[in-house]
Scaffold this active site. Structure first.
Site, short mmCIF file in Angstrom:
data_model
loop_
_atom_site.label_atom_id
_atom_site.label_comp_id
_atom_site.label_asym_id
_atom_site.label_seq_id
_atom_site.Cartn_x
_atom_site.Cartn_y
_atom_site.Cartn_z
N ASP A 13 0.81 -1.22 0.00
CA ASP A 13 0.00 0.00 0.00
C ASP A 13 0.84 1.27 0.00
OD1 ASP A 13 -2.26 -1.66 0.20
OD2 ASP A 13 -2.03 -1.73 2.38
N LYS A 16 2.15 2.18 -5.08
CA LYS A 16 2.87 1.69 -6.27
C LYS A 16 2.06 1.92 -7.55
CE LYS A 16 3.37 -2.38 -4.49
NZ LYS A 16 2.96 -2.06 -3.12
N GLY A 40 -4.00 -4.02 -4.55
CA GLY A 40 -4.99 -3.01 -4.94
C GLY A 40 -4.22 -1.78 -5.38
N HIS A 41 -4.07 -1.60 -6.68
CA HIS A 41 -3.28 -0.49 -7.19
C HIS A 41 -4.21 0.60 -7.72
CE1 HIS A 41 0.44 -3.25 -7.83
NE2 HIS A 41 0.17 -3.03 -6.58
N GLN A 224 2.24 -5.84 -3.29
CA GLN A 224 2.50 -5.92 -1.85
C GLN A 224 3.82 -5.19 -1.51
OE1 GLN A 224 1.51 -9.28 -3.33
NE2 GLN A 224 -0.48 -8.35 -3.05
N PRO A 304 -9.58 -0.90 7.78
CA PRO A 304 -8.74 0.24 8.18
C PRO A 304 -7.29 -0.22 8.29
CG PRO A 304 -10.22 -0.41 9.98
CD PRO A 304 -10.57 -1.27 8.80
P1 IMP Z 1 -2.89 -12.69 1.52
O1 IMP Z 1 -1.89 -12.15 0.54
O2 IMP Z 1 -4.31 -12.40 1.17
O3 IMP Z 1 -2.64 -14.14 1.81
O4 IMP Z 1 -2.65 -11.92 2.92
C1 IMP Z 1 -1.47 -12.10 3.70
C2 IMP Z 1 -1.07 -10.79 4.38
O5 IMP Z 1 -0.61 -9.87 3.40
C3 IMP Z 1 -2.22 -10.09 5.12
O6 IMP Z 1 -1.67 -9.42 6.24
C4 IMP Z 1 -2.70 -9.06 4.12
O7 IMP Z 1 -3.33 -7.96 4.73
C5 IMP Z 1 -1.38 -8.66 3.47
N1 IMP Z 1 -1.54 -8.17 2.11
C6 IMP Z 1 -1.78 -8.90 1.00
N2 IMP Z 1 -1.84 -8.10 -0.08
C7 IMP Z 1 -1.62 -6.85 0.35
C8 IMP Z 1 -1.53 -5.59 -0.31
O8 IMP Z 1 -1.64 -5.46 -1.53
N3 IMP Z 1 -1.30 -4.52 0.50
C9 IMP Z 1 -1.13 -4.62 1.83
N4 IMP Z 1 -1.19 -5.78 2.48
C10 IMP Z 1 -1.44 -6.89 1.75
#
Ligand code: IMP
Length: 431
Positions: A13, A16, A40-41, A224, A304
């Site tokens: 977040d 990017k 989520g870009h 990520q 949040p």
């Molecule tokens: P997963 O990727 O859905 O398996 O989530 C694993 C961890 O990565 C969790 O803490 C999510 O909140 C975090 N996470 C996954 N994708 C993102 C992202 O794009 N931004 C921020 N955190 C992420």
């Protein structure tokens, strides 16, 4: 011709999407190398806001060919939805969007298993996005995954699906006491839903290799952030893919020898979604204020975000692992109204000072802060570094010093134009 890898330097977040959109204007090819619709870009162009989870955000650059690399996982329903949004805005990806035949597919049972597993973990839960990411990557590593190339033959697809539905139903019923899913209904619906993707399946690895040989400008888009990496992140509170620059070669199928430079994106403060260590997390009142100022709610789940001060040792670890050539600092304008701004310069750990984030001791790290005066001025209209208030420039200089990395660009708003070149010549890509 240069190629550039873009990675998040914190816990995701970092903004990017906007930065990739800015950098991709001059790219011939843009490839995503990991992750799926957990990302989520968000990109704002000409007062239109797009949030991409699955399709590379560079699809908005009319010239760029976008590749979803073999290290990604794909949810066809999210993919279809994003195509529909683009069509509504009269943007047609046409031949510009290619899905590598080796990329793995997310199936509906992956999402179910993801949510049930996280719920069952209760206190130890990860707080995943619930998008089926972990179970899809688990199938890949278990060698039972269904790949994009399998969508080209209904017989192959059905054979693999039949086996996987049986395995998923065993888990659903036996372990989670949930309802089983129907092979027939899943097979029919999924096959229909993937007909458009099937037409985009190709050899992304070969295309990238050819583009690099032709000397095209190629950008690799990470999702990520570094500290959510499966190996180097705050395990087990991580995602299931390789989020740092080391993931580019296996996630696209090109030799690592091609890669030239890496830029890290860092927010001017820190956020994190989901559970896991966060040394500079603020107290509730400060976090709430920053969350409101920065609209810090997850682009994928709406959750949040946890908020904290800028953590230089966290970014310094990203600088080292990725050999970052420069940083892009985003959301500097969110700090406009703060009287004082804290920056974590190091930690205390068992009586010693530690200069780099250490995920193994994350819970024991005590942040050591420097406090800087805020600039108390709106900077979202600034377009040059010299035009920024002195205190904002000093803040950026402090981040550079503490992270041991120059800042190439500074972002002061969500629009493409709200981007200030600073030491942009440090990146070959921007020369
Ligand atoms: P997963 O990727 O859905 O398996 O989530 C694993 C961890 O990565 C969790 O803490 C999510 O909140 C975090 N996470 C996954 N994708 C993102 C992202 O794009 N931004 C921020 N955190 C992420």
């Amino acid at each position: 011709m240069p190629n550039l890898t873009v990675v998040g330097a914190q816990w995701g977040d970092e903004g990017k999407g906007k930065v990739v959109d800015y950098l991709a204007r001059s790219a011939g090819v843009v490839a995503r190398f990991q992750g799926g619709p957990n990302a989520g870009h968000t990109v704002c162009v000409d007062r239109n806001t797009f949030t991409f989870h699955q399709i590379p955000s560079a699809i908005l650059s009319p010239k760029a060919t976008c590749i979803i690399g073999c290290g990604c996982v794909i949810d066809p329903y999210v993919f279809e939805h994003e195509l529909a949004v683009l069509r509504k805005k009269k943007i047609s990806p046409g031949q510009r969007l290619v899905v590598d035949c080796r990329a793995h597919m997310i199936l509906p049972y992956h999402q179910q298993l993801d949510r049930l597993r996280d719920e069952q973990l209760a206190k130890q839960r990860i707080g995943t996005t619930g998008r089926g990411i972990g179970p899809a990557y688990a199938d890949k590593v278990n060698r039972t995954g269904i790949r994009a190339g399998d969508l080209l033959s209904e017989e192959v697809f059905n054979d693999k699906l039949k086996r996987n539905v049986a395995a998923a139903n065993f888990l659903l019923m036996d372990r989670y006491k949930a309802e089983p899913i129907s092979f027939k209904a899943t097979a029919h619906e999924y096959w229909q839903a993937t007909r458009r993707i099937a037409r985009m399946v190709g050899d992304g690895s070969r295309m990238l290799e050819d583009a690099l040989r032709r000397g095209e400008r190629v950008l690799f888009e990470g999702a990520q952030g570094m500290h959510l990496d499966i190996d180097l992140g705050t395990y087990p509170y991580v995602t299931s893919s390789t989020t740092w620059a080391g993931g580019v070669a296996p996630g696209t199928g090109i030799s690592p020898v091609w890669l030239e430079e890496v830029v890290g994106i860092a927010k001017a403060y820190t956020t994190r979604v989901g559970l896991g260590p966060f040394p500079t997390e603020m107290n509730d009142a400060d976090a709430e204020r920053l969350r409101a100022l920065g609209h810090e709610y997850g682009a994928t789940t709406g959750r949040p975000r946890r908020c904290g001060w800028f953590d230089a040792p966290v970014v310094r670890a990203s600088v080292r692992h990725n050999k970052l050539r420069a940083l892009v600092v985003t959301k500097l304008d969110v700090l406009d109204s703060l009287e004082e701004i804290k920056v974590c310069r190091a930690y205390r750990l068992e009586g010693r000072e530690v200069g780099e984030f250490d995920p193994f001791h994350a819970a024991e790290l005590e942040p050591q802060y420097e406090t800087m005066p805020g600039w108390r001025e709106q900077i979202s209209g600034c377009r040059t570094f010299a035009g920024l208030p002195l205190r904002a420039r000093r803040y950026l200089a402090k981040l550079e010093e503490l992270c041991d990395c120059p800042i190439a660009l500074v972002s002061v708003g969500s629009e493409r134009s709200q981007t200030i070149p600073y030491k942009s010549r440090k990146l070959r890509w921007l020369r």
